[in-house]
Design an enzyme around this catalytic site. Structure first.
Site, PDB file in Angstrom:
ATOM      1  N   ASP A 118     -11.033   2.656   3.750  1.00 54.03           N
ATOM      2  CA  ASP A 118     -11.265   1.193   4.395  1.00 54.03           C
ATOM      3  C   ASP A 118     -12.684   0.896   3.830  1.00 54.03           C
ATOM      4  O   ASP A 118     -13.432  -0.618   3.839  1.00 54.03           O
ATOM      5  CB  ASP A 118     -10.833   0.633   5.319  1.00 54.03           C
ATOM      6  CG  ASP A 118      -9.836  -0.057   5.402  1.00 54.03           C
ATOM      7  OD1 ASP A 118      -9.133  -0.269   3.645  1.00 54.03           O
ATOM      8  OD2 ASP A 118      -8.406  -0.428   5.730  1.00 54.03           O
ATOM      9  N   GLN A 173      -4.668  -1.888   9.797  1.00 54.68           N
ATOM     10  CA  GLN A 173      -4.720  -3.194   9.398  1.00 54.68           C
ATOM     11  C   GLN A 173      -4.625  -3.861   9.703  1.00 54.68           C
ATOM     12  O   GLN A 173      -4.763  -4.205  11.323  1.00 54.68           O
ATOM     13  CB  GLN A 173      -3.111  -3.767   9.056  1.00 54.68           C
ATOM     14  CG  GLN A 173      -3.455  -4.484   7.567  1.00 54.68           C
ATOM     15  CD  GLN A 173      -3.444  -4.189   6.324  1.00 54.68           C
ATOM     16  OE1 GLN A 173      -3.370  -3.460   5.868  1.00 54.68           O
ATOM     17  NE2 GLN A 173      -3.757  -5.732   5.743  1.00 54.68           N
ATOM     18  N   LYS A 199       0.881  -1.633   0.292  1.00 55.90           N
ATOM     19  CA  LYS A 199      -0.235  -0.414  -0.080  1.00 55.90           C
ATOM     20  C   LYS A 199       0.902   1.163  -0.295  1.00 55.90           C
ATOM     21  O   LYS A 199       0.652   1.911  -0.298  1.00 55.90           O
ATOM     22  CB  LYS A 199      -0.799  -0.078   1.598  1.00 55.90           C
ATOM     23  CG  LYS A 199      -1.704  -0.739   0.643  1.00 55.90           C
ATOM     24  CD  LYS A 199      -2.638  -1.391   2.563  1.00 55.90           C
ATOM     25  CE  LYS A 199      -3.815  -1.937   2.160  1.00 55.90           C
ATOM     26  NZ  LYS A 199      -4.420  -2.482   3.157  1.00 55.90           N
TER      27      LYS A 199
HETATM   28  N1  GUN Z   1      -7.171  -7.417   5.989  1.00 54.47           N
HETATM   29  C1  GUN Z   1      -7.118  -7.798   5.398  1.00 54.47           C
HETATM   30  N2  GUN Z   1      -8.197  -7.102   4.471  1.00 54.47           N
HETATM   31  C2  GUN Z   1      -7.925  -5.669   4.844  1.00 54.47           C
HETATM   32  C3  GUN Z   1      -8.158  -4.920   4.494  1.00 54.47           C
HETATM   33  O1  GUN Z   1      -8.973  -4.719   3.148  1.00 54.47           O
HETATM   34  N3  GUN Z   1      -8.046  -3.497   5.358  1.00 54.47           N
HETATM   35  C4  GUN Z   1      -7.889  -3.374   6.183  1.00 54.47           C
HETATM   36  N4  GUN Z   1      -7.255  -2.212   7.018  1.00 54.47           N
HETATM   37  N5  GUN Z   1      -7.062  -4.749   6.684  1.00 54.47           N
HETATM   38  C5  GUN Z   1      -7.456  -6.030   6.157  1.00 54.47           C
END
Ligand code: GUN
Length: 293
Positions: free
Chosen positions: A118, A95, A51
């Protein structure tokens, strides 16, 4: 069989964003994504690294806030409050998964909905249900962008979503059934308690596999000419690889690709689109913050 190539589609989205950044007046603040990582889960480390790298590629600012596995819930809440208050931060993502002693819902609910890139905050989840403008969770949003990039007609089709998570399955089912482009599907949601799951998948024009089990979807579960989207990113032991593991999707690609009209590969499919969607959400948050200031 044709490939729903996430590399191609994600690059086109990233090129558009990069162009927008290059056209900002000199000295103008760039969009900024703040990512919070608690602990050092290897998969989370990889996702976060990706990211941040993608932010750099398109010219966004990024910040990585690392907290130890044993940090208290209050420390994490304080970190979020600071990011909420910081006018140079457009998007905040924490995350997941978080360590067991921290309440995910408490953390997500503290993120300002306008910075919740998100799309996990209840305000954004509720707006998605109501078909109002909102931040859509990056994986299902990325899948919609992938379908759109390849001009896949979905209207009137029967979509079967396997998985009912808050992050993927549930929002995916809402998006596919919504009126509009890449929507208008009749949607069936299957999950771990669905008896005779192949009965449903065999009727599907579109299958979204988000179960988290390597190569779960086999050729005899898929109808000829189906569109198959693989959300799985499973680490499977592979001694021939330097890392010691290989990435496998939820779909038995070699066998299913022989029957499907379109299929997304792993890697090179949905994972890259998730990041492109996150960047798009961050840019939207940035635009919105500009309009307010
Ligand atoms: N863990 C698995 N997929 C995601 C996601 O799309 N965003 C976040 N923040 N954590 C995750």
């Amino acid at each position: 069989m044709q490939i729903l190539d996430g590399k191609l589609a994600a690059q086109s989205i990233k090129d558009t964003l990069q162009k927008k950044i290059s056209e900002l007046p000199i000295g103008f603040r760039k969009p900024c994504l703040a990512a919070v990582l608690v602990g050092n889960n290897p998969a989370s480390e990889t996702y976060i690294g990706s990211k941040i790298k993608n932010c750099q590629e398109v010219g966004f600012e990024s910040r990585l806030i690392r907290l130890p596995e044993n940090c208290s819930e209050n420390i994490l809440l304080d970190a979020i409050s600071s990011l909420n208050a910081d006018s140079t931060v457009d998007g905040i993502l924490v995350q997941l998964p978080l360590p067991k002693h921290i309440s995910e819902s408490k953390i997500i609910e503290l993120i300002q909905p306008g910075k919740d890139v998100d799309g996990f905050h209840p305000v954004n989840a509720g707006k998605l249900m109501l078909n109002e403008p909102c931040f859509v969770p990056a994986t299902p949003y990325g899948i919609m962008l992938l379908l759109s990039h390849f001009q896949i007609e979905t209207s009137g089709k029967h979509a079967v979503v396997i998985g009912r998570s808050n992050i993927v399955g549930r929002p995916m089912s809402v998006l596919l059934s919504q009126p509009g482009n890449q929507g208008n599907c009749t949607v069936t949601v299957c999950h771990s308690k669905t008896p005779d799951l192949p009965y449903f998948t065999r009727q599907a024009d579109i299958i979204v596999a988000a179960i988290g089990k390597p190569e779960f979807l086999k050729a005899d579960m898929v109808k000829e000419g189906a569109i198959v989207i693989d959300v799985g990113i499973n680490r499977v032991e592979d001694k021939s690889k330097k890392s010691g593991f290989a990435l496998k999707g939820d779909v038995d690609f070699d066998a299913v690709s022989k029957k499907s009209a379109w299929i997304s590969p792993v890697p090179g499919g949905v994972g890259l689109m998730t990041i492109a969607a996150l960047l798009t959400n961050t840019y939207r948050a940035f635009e919105h913050h500009q309009q307010k200031n």
